[in-house]
Design a protein around this motif. Structure first.
Motif, PDB file in Angstrom:
ATOM      1  N   GLU A 173     -60.069  17.747  50.348  1.00 53.31           N
ATOM      2  CA  GLU A 173     -59.017  17.036  49.626  1.00 53.31           C
ATOM      3  C   GLU A 173     -57.689  17.776  49.722  1.00 53.31           C
ATOM      4  O   GLU A 173     -56.632  17.148  49.821  1.00 53.31           O
ATOM      5  CB  GLU A 173     -59.430  16.859  48.163  1.00 53.31           C
ATOM      6  N   ARG A 174     -57.752  19.107  49.705  1.00 53.33           N
ATOM      7  CA  ARG A 174     -56.531  19.887  49.912  1.00 53.33           C
ATOM      8  C   ARG A 174     -55.974  19.653  51.320  1.00 53.33           C
ATOM      9  O   ARG A 174     -54.753  19.565  51.513  1.00 53.33           O
ATOM     10  CB  ARG A 174     -56.828  21.380  49.709  1.00 53.33           C
ATOM     11  N   LEU A 175     -56.864  19.575  52.299  1.00 51.14           N
ATOM     12  CA  LEU A 175     -56.431  19.301  53.668  1.00 51.14           C
ATOM     13  C   LEU A 175     -55.808  17.918  53.767  1.00 51.14           C
ATOM     14  O   LEU A 175     -54.796  17.723  54.456  1.00 51.14           O
ATOM     15  CB  LEU A 175     -57.632  19.418  54.614  1.00 51.14           C
ATOM     16  N   LEU A 176     -56.389  16.958  53.052  1.00 51.01           N
ATOM     17  CA  LEU A 176     -55.834  15.606  53.044  1.00 51.01           C
ATOM     18  C   LEU A 176     -54.453  15.586  52.403  1.00 51.01           C
ATOM     19  O   LEU A 176     -53.550  14.869  52.870  1.00 51.01           O
ATOM     20  CB  LEU A 176     -56.788  14.668  52.289  1.00 51.01           C
ATOM     21  N   VAL A 177     -54.271  16.372  51.350  1.00 51.15           N
ATOM     22  CA  VAL A 177     -52.963  16.463  50.686  1.00 51.15           C
ATOM     23  C   VAL A 177     -51.908  16.980  51.665  1.00 51.15           C
ATOM     24  O   VAL A 177     -50.796  16.441  51.748  1.00 51.15           O
ATOM     25  CB  VAL A 177     -53.047  17.362  49.447  1.00 51.15           C
ATOM     26  N   LEU A 178     -52.243  18.023  52.400  1.00 49.53           N
ATOM     27  CA  LEU A 178     -51.302  18.579  53.375  1.00 49.53           C
ATOM     28  C   LEU A 178     -50.910  17.542  54.419  1.00 49.53           C
ATOM     29  O   LEU A 178     -49.735  17.402  54.779  1.00 49.53           O
ATOM     30  CB  LEU A 178     -51.926  19.801  54.060  1.00 49.53           C
ATOM     31  N   THR A 179     -51.902  16.795  54.897  1.00 43.98           N
ATOM     32  CA  THR A 179     -51.639  15.788  55.937  1.00 43.98           C
ATOM     33  C   THR A 179     -50.781  14.648  55.403  1.00 43.98           C
ATOM     34  O   THR A 179     -49.767  14.277  56.005  1.00 43.98           O
ATOM     35  CB  THR A 179     -52.971  15.241  56.477  1.00 43.98           C
ATOM     36  N   VAL A 180     -51.189  14.104  54.261  1.00 45.41           N
ATOM     37  CA  VAL A 180     -50.481  12.960  53.691  1.00 45.41           C
ATOM     38  C   VAL A 180     -49.057  13.345  53.301  1.00 45.41           C
ATOM     39  O   VAL A 180     -48.109  12.599  53.558  1.00 45.41           O
ATOM     40  CB  VAL A 180     -51.252  12.403  52.473  1.00 45.41           C
ATOM     41  N   GLN A 181     -48.906  14.507  52.684  1.00 48.08           N
ATOM     42  CA  GLN A 181     -47.570  14.924  52.271  1.00 48.08           C
ATOM     43  C   GLN A 181     -46.655  15.146  53.471  1.00 48.08           C
ATOM     44  O   GLN A 181     -45.485  14.758  53.448  1.00 48.08           O
ATOM     45  CB  GLN A 181     -47.646  16.201  51.428  1.00 48.08           C
ATOM     46  N   GLY A 182     -47.183  15.759  54.521  1.00 42.01           N
ATOM     47  CA  GLY A 182     -46.373  15.989  55.709  1.00 42.01           C
ATOM     48  C   GLY A 182     -45.912  14.696  56.356  1.00 42.01           C
ATOM     49  O   GLY A 182     -44.735  14.555  56.736  1.00 42.01           O
ATOM     50  N   VAL A 183     -46.814  13.726  56.448  1.00 42.70           N
ATOM     51  CA  VAL A 183     -46.464  12.434  57.060  1.00 42.70           C
ATOM     52  C   VAL A 183     -45.521  11.648  56.160  1.00 42.70           C
ATOM     53  O   VAL A 183     -44.497  11.119  56.617  1.00 42.70           O
ATOM     54  CB  VAL A 183     -47.748  11.627  57.350  1.00 42.70           C
ATOM     55  N   PHE A 184     -45.843  11.590  54.860  1.00 42.70           N
ATOM     56  CA  PHE A 184     -45.061  10.761  53.953  1.00 42.70           C
ATOM     57  C   PHE A 184     -43.652  11.311  53.760  1.00 42.70           C
ATOM     58  O   PHE A 184     -42.687  10.541  53.692  1.00 42.70           O
ATOM     59  CB  PHE A 184     -45.767  10.649  52.605  1.00 42.70           C
ATOM     60  N   PHE A 185     -43.510  12.624  53.664  1.00 44.28           N
ATOM     61  CA  PHE A 185     -42.184  13.206  53.459  1.00 44.28           C
ATOM     62  C   PHE A 185     -41.251  12.829  54.614  1.00 44.28           C
ATOM     63  O   PHE A 185     -40.123  12.381  54.391  1.00 44.28           O
ATOM     64  CB  PHE A 185     -42.277  14.722  53.331  1.00 44.28           C
ATOM     65  N   ASN A 186     -41.709  13.027  55.828  1.00 47.97           N
ATOM     66  CA  ASN A 186     -40.854  12.741  56.983  1.00 47.97           C
ATOM     67  C   ASN A 186     -40.583  11.254  57.134  1.00 47.97           C
ATOM     68  O   ASN A 186     -39.450  10.850  57.456  1.00 47.97           O
ATOM     69  CB  ASN A 186     -41.506  13.297  58.252  1.00 47.97           C
ATOM     70  N   ALA A 187     -41.602  10.429  56.866  1.00 45.68           N
ATOM     71  CA  ALA A 187     -41.412   8.981  56.973  1.00 45.68           C
ATOM     72  C   ALA A 187     -40.418   8.488  55.921  1.00 45.68           C
ATOM     73  O   ALA A 187     -39.525   7.686  56.221  1.00 45.68           O
ATOM     74  CB  ALA A 187     -42.756   8.270  56.820  1.00 45.68           C
ATOM     75  N   PHE A 188     -40.559   8.979  54.694  1.00 48.53           N
ATOM     76  CA  PHE A 188     -39.653   8.532  53.635  1.00 48.53           C
ATOM     77  C   PHE A 188     -38.248   9.074  53.855  1.00 48.53           C
ATOM     78  O   PHE A 188     -37.261   8.404  53.532  1.00 48.53           O
ATOM     79  CB  PHE A 188     -40.181   8.975  52.268  1.00 48.53           C
ATOM     80  N   PHE A 189     -38.132  10.272  54.401  1.00 47.46           N
ATOM     81  CA  PHE A 189     -36.823  10.847  54.705  1.00 47.46           C
ATOM     82  C   PHE A 189     -36.064   9.954  55.687  1.00 47.46           C
ATOM     83  O   PHE A 189     -34.889   9.630  55.472  1.00 47.46           O
ATOM     84  CB  PHE A 189     -37.012  12.250  55.288  1.00 47.46           C
ATOM     85  N   VAL A 190     -36.742   9.532  56.738  1.00 50.82           N
ATOM     86  CA  VAL A 190     -36.104   8.647  57.733  1.00 50.82           C
ATOM     87  C   VAL A 190     -35.783   7.294  57.113  1.00 50.82           C
ATOM     88  O   VAL A 190     -34.704   6.730  57.337  1.00 50.82           O
ATOM     89  CB  VAL A 190     -37.022   8.490  58.965  1.00 50.82           C
ATOM     90  N   LEU A 191     -36.724   6.769  56.307  1.00 56.58           N
ATOM     91  CA  LEU A 191     -36.510   5.468  55.676  1.00 56.58           C
ATOM     92  C   LEU A 191     -35.297   5.501  54.746  1.00 56.58           C
ATOM     93  O   LEU A 191     -34.485   4.558  54.734  1.00 56.58           O
ATOM     94  CB  LEU A 191     -37.756   5.063  54.893  1.00 56.58           C
ATOM     95  N   TYR A 192     -35.146   6.573  53.985  1.00 59.71           N
ATOM     96  CA  TYR A 192     -34.010   6.661  53.047  1.00 59.71           C
ATOM     97  C   TYR A 192     -32.690   6.779  53.792  1.00 59.71           C
ATOM     98  O   TYR A 192     -31.659   6.264  53.342  1.00 59.71           O
ATOM     99  CB  TYR A 192     -34.187   7.850  52.100  1.00 59.71           C
ATOM    100  N   LEU A 193     -32.701   7.443  54.947  1.00 59.81           N
ATOM    101  CA  LEU A 193     -31.488   7.522  55.752  1.00 59.81           C
ATOM    102  C   LEU A 193     -31.095   6.146  56.287  1.00 59.81           C
ATOM    103  O   LEU A 193     -29.905   5.789  56.315  1.00 59.81           O
ATOM    104  CB  LEU A 193     -31.692   8.494  56.920  1.00 59.81           C
ATOM    105  N   LEU A 194     -32.091   5.360  56.717  1.00 58.56           N
ATOM    106  CA  LEU A 194     -31.822   4.049  57.324  1.00 58.56           C
ATOM    107  C   LEU A 194     -31.519   2.984  56.282  1.00 58.56           C
ATOM    108  O   LEU A 194     -30.600   2.166  56.468  1.00 58.56           O
ATOM    109  CB  LEU A 194     -33.023   3.623  58.182  1.00 58.56           C
ATOM    110  N   SER A 195     -32.290   2.990  55.165  1.00 61.09           N
ATOM    111  CA  SER A 195     -32.121   1.930  54.176  1.00 61.09           C
ATOM    112  C   SER A 195     -32.545   2.423  52.790  1.00 61.09           C
ATOM    113  O   SER A 195     -33.720   2.315  52.420  1.00 61.09           O
ATOM    114  CB  SER A 195     -32.964   0.704  54.566  1.00 61.09           C
ATOM    115  N   PRO A 196     -31.609   2.950  52.016  1.00 60.86           N
ATOM    116  CA  PRO A 196     -31.957   3.408  50.656  1.00 60.86           C
ATOM    117  C   PRO A 196     -32.501   2.287  49.779  1.00 60.86           C
ATOM    118  O   PRO A 196     -33.385   2.526  48.948  1.00 60.86           O
ATOM    119  CB  PRO A 196     -30.621   3.935  50.116  1.00 60.86           C
TER     120      PRO A 196
END
Length: 320
Positions: free
Chosen positions: A205-228
């Motif tokens: 579950e800790r490994l899953l947290v690392l994976t999900v957080q890494g993917v979601f942070f970068n995806a949301f960062f790009v999304l917020y830049l394109l369309s807040p």
């Protein structure tokens, strides 16, 4: 040694005055030897006591070091902080003036009906993301909540950071939105700190947290830049799903499927809960927090959909 002295005395008595000097010298040597032996034993005892004290001294120093606040060269020392009852404040991650009473009377059933194409994209995306979560966690709502909070604490931090950078570039105020979004991120992080006290995550579950957080942070960062506006709408729908998950959590507590254990100390102090608060009380206030985050993000998205900037509308700072 006593037998030797007696033998010398008897010899002196039988041989006469000539041996008195010898007896006296012998006795004197014996006395001196005894004194030296006693002195040696005394010195040995003092040495052993000194070594013992020297061994015990570091332990005492360590204990004192743990009890006393280590002074800083820079003079940065936290003043003594106490609770209302006078007991020392045990937390460094938040202070008494950052605690609050959650408004649990908030309407939990409110839902933003998707109208525009962007709304429908956001809504369908969140519903799609829920499918693997339901499959993996099923009704293990403790682990589900832990995973949810690791994701929910990301959007506020990303939004606050990007608004902060925009404020620096544009030389303009944020209207309080930087603080509002960072408050949301910190509140979600405190949800996680509370859930970790209740649920001990396994290694995968800790490994899953690392994976999900890494993917979601970068995806949301790009999304917020394109369309807040789309980014805030996605978060609004994520918070609606969080309300649903915590409602199911409460149902399992009421049915006895999940034990209604005592509330962690950190939750009691953070939400100003009663001393005898339990898990149901904690989940209730967390669910109310998620409802407030739902309103804030849908409100922010509506501002953008109206063609305005966030700083043109007052930010809901301290909206709990």
């Amino acid at each position: 040694m006593n037998h030797l002295v007696a033998r010398q005395l008897m010899r002196g008595l039988t041989n006469g005055p000539k041996c008195n000097r010898y007896v006296l010298c012998s006795v004197t040597r014996v006395d001196i030897w005894d004194q030296r032996g006693a002195f040696g034993r005394m010195m040995s005892t003092e040495t052993s006591l000194a070594e013992k004290n020297q061994k015990e001294k570091p332990v005492e120093q360590v204990e004192k070091k743990n009890d006393v606040t280590v002074s800083s060269y820079w003079g940065i020392l936290r003043p003594g902080i106490t609770r209302e009852d006078g007991t020392p404040w045990p937390w460094n991650c938040f202070m008494p003036w950052e605690t609050y009473h959650t408004d649990t009377s908030i309407d939990l059933s409110k839902h933003h009906v998707p109208k525009t194409f962007a709304d429908k994209v956001a809504y369908r995306t969140v519903k799609l993301l829920r499918i693997p979560t339901d499959i993996f966690f099923q009704r293990r709502y403790g682990c589900r909540a832990m995973m949810l909070e690791t994701v929910a604490a990301v959007p506020g931090m990303v939004g606050g950071m990007l608004l902060h950078l925009r404020s620096l570039r544009k030389f303009e105020h944020s209207g309080g939105w930087i603080k509002a979004l960072l408050e949301e991120a910190e509140n979600e992080r405190m949800h996680l700190m509370t859930m970790v006290e209740l649920v001990k995550p396994k290694w995968y579950e800790r490994l899953l947290v690392l994976t999900v957080q890494g993917v979601f942070f970068n995806a949301f960062f790009v999304l917020y830049l394109l369309s807040p506006k789309l980014a805030h709408r996605v978060v609004g729908y994520l918070e609606e799903e969080a309300i649903h998950s915590y409602t199911e959590f409460l149902k399992d507590i009421d049915s006895g499927a999940i034990e209604n254990v005592p509330a962690p100390a950190i939750a009691i102090d953070y939400w100003n809960l009663p001393k005898d608060a339990n898990l149901k009380d904690v989940i209730t206030v967390i669910r109310a927090d998620e409802a407030h985050h739902r309103d804030v993000n849908h409100f922010a998205s509506d501002i953008h959909f109206q063609g305005k900037k966030l700083n043109e509308a007052p930010a809901p700072i301290g909206y709990h």
